[in-house]
Design a protein around this motif. Structure first.
Motif, short mmCIF file in Angstrom:
data_model
loop_
_atom_site.label_atom_id
_atom_site.label_comp_id
_atom_site.label_asym_id
_atom_site.label_seq_id
_atom_site.Cartn_x
_atom_site.Cartn_y
_atom_site.Cartn_z
N ASN A 26 -14.95 6.42 -48.01
CA ASN A 26 -14.70 6.41 -46.57
C ASN A 26 -15.03 7.77 -45.98
O ASN A 26 -14.75 8.80 -46.59
N VAL A 27 -15.65 7.77 -44.81
CA VAL A 27 -16.06 8.99 -44.15
C VAL A 27 -15.38 9.06 -42.79
O VAL A 27 -15.37 8.08 -42.04
N VAL A 28 -14.80 10.21 -42.46
CA VAL A 28 -14.20 10.44 -41.15
C VAL A 28 -15.08 11.45 -40.42
O VAL A 28 -15.32 12.54 -40.92
N LEU A 29 -15.58 11.04 -39.26
CA LEU A 29 -16.42 11.92 -38.47
C LEU A 29 -15.64 12.41 -37.26
O LEU A 29 -15.02 11.61 -36.57
N GLY A 31 -15.97 14.23 -33.58
CA GLY A 31 -16.98 14.51 -32.57
C GLY A 31 -18.20 13.61 -32.71
O GLY A 31 -19.31 13.99 -32.35
N ALA A 32 -18.00 12.40 -33.22
CA ALA A 32 -19.12 11.46 -33.40
C ALA A 32 -19.63 10.98 -32.04
O ALA A 32 -18.89 10.96 -31.05
N CYS A 33 -20.90 10.62 -32.00
CA CYS A 33 -21.45 10.04 -30.78
C CYS A 33 -22.44 8.95 -31.15
O CYS A 33 -22.96 8.91 -32.27
N GLU A 34 -22.63 8.04 -30.24
CA GLU A 34 -23.60 6.96 -30.39
C GLU A 34 -24.80 7.31 -29.53
O GLU A 34 -24.67 7.63 -28.36
N ARG A 35 -26.00 7.26 -30.12
CA ARG A 35 -27.22 7.53 -29.36
C ARG A 35 -27.87 6.20 -29.00
O ARG A 35 -28.26 5.42 -29.86
N LEU A 47 -17.94 9.31 -29.08
CA LEU A 47 -17.02 8.34 -29.66
C LEU A 47 -15.73 9.01 -30.12
O LEU A 47 -14.75 8.34 -30.38
N GLY A 48 -15.77 10.32 -30.28
CA GLY A 48 -14.59 11.04 -30.77
C GLY A 48 -14.46 10.90 -32.27
O GLY A 48 -15.44 11.00 -33.01
N LEU A 49 -13.25 10.64 -32.73
CA LEU A 49 -12.98 10.47 -34.15
C LEU A 49 -13.44 9.08 -34.58
O LEU A 49 -13.11 8.08 -33.94
N TYR A 50 -14.20 9.02 -35.65
CA TYR A 50 -14.78 7.76 -36.08
C TYR A 50 -14.64 7.63 -37.59
O TYR A 50 -14.93 8.57 -38.32
N VAL A 51 -14.19 6.48 -38.06
CA VAL A 51 -14.02 6.24 -39.49
C VAL A 51 -15.04 5.20 -39.92
O VAL A 51 -15.15 4.14 -39.30
#
Length: 109
Positions: A26-29, A31-35, A47-51
């Motif tokens: 499992n990866v926790v990101l 400051g994630a964003c969707e392009r 997206l903020g915090l993303y798992v």
């Protein structure tokens, strides 16, 4: 993040041993964003915090920060502008599908 996309070539992606350990984990990101990309337009939506579940991770790597990420013709737009462009693209695609069905119906060969 289905619309996320990078213009990096395969040779630009480096799989390091430290990142390889995250495959099947499992990866926790943060400051994630969707392009979202529509034609020559793009928008990064935070997206903020993303798992991400480990079973969905098939490759993880780093991009060369010295290389340009997007082609020079790409234009960054706001989220409402990219959503509008998506709607226009979807409607055009549906219209083309309808026209193709009509043409196939008329084809007597």
């Amino acid at each position: 993040m289905s619309s996320s996309m990078s213009w990096a070539e395969p040779a630009d992606v480096y799989l390091s041993t430290s990142l390889a350990s995250y495959l099947d984990t499992n990866v926790v990101l943060e400051g994630a964003c969707e392009r979202l990309i529509v034609g020559d337009l793009y928008c990064d939506i935070p997206l903020g915090l993303y798992v991400i579940r480990g079973e969905n991770v098939v490759l993880i790597g780093e991009l060369d920060p010295l290389k340009r990420e997007l082609p020079p013709n790409m234009v960054r737009v706001s989220e409402p502008e990219i959503r509008s462009a998506q709607k226009v693209e979807r409607e055009a695609s549906e219209l083309m599908g309808t026209m193709k069905k009509r043409m196939d119906f008329l084809d007597m060969d």
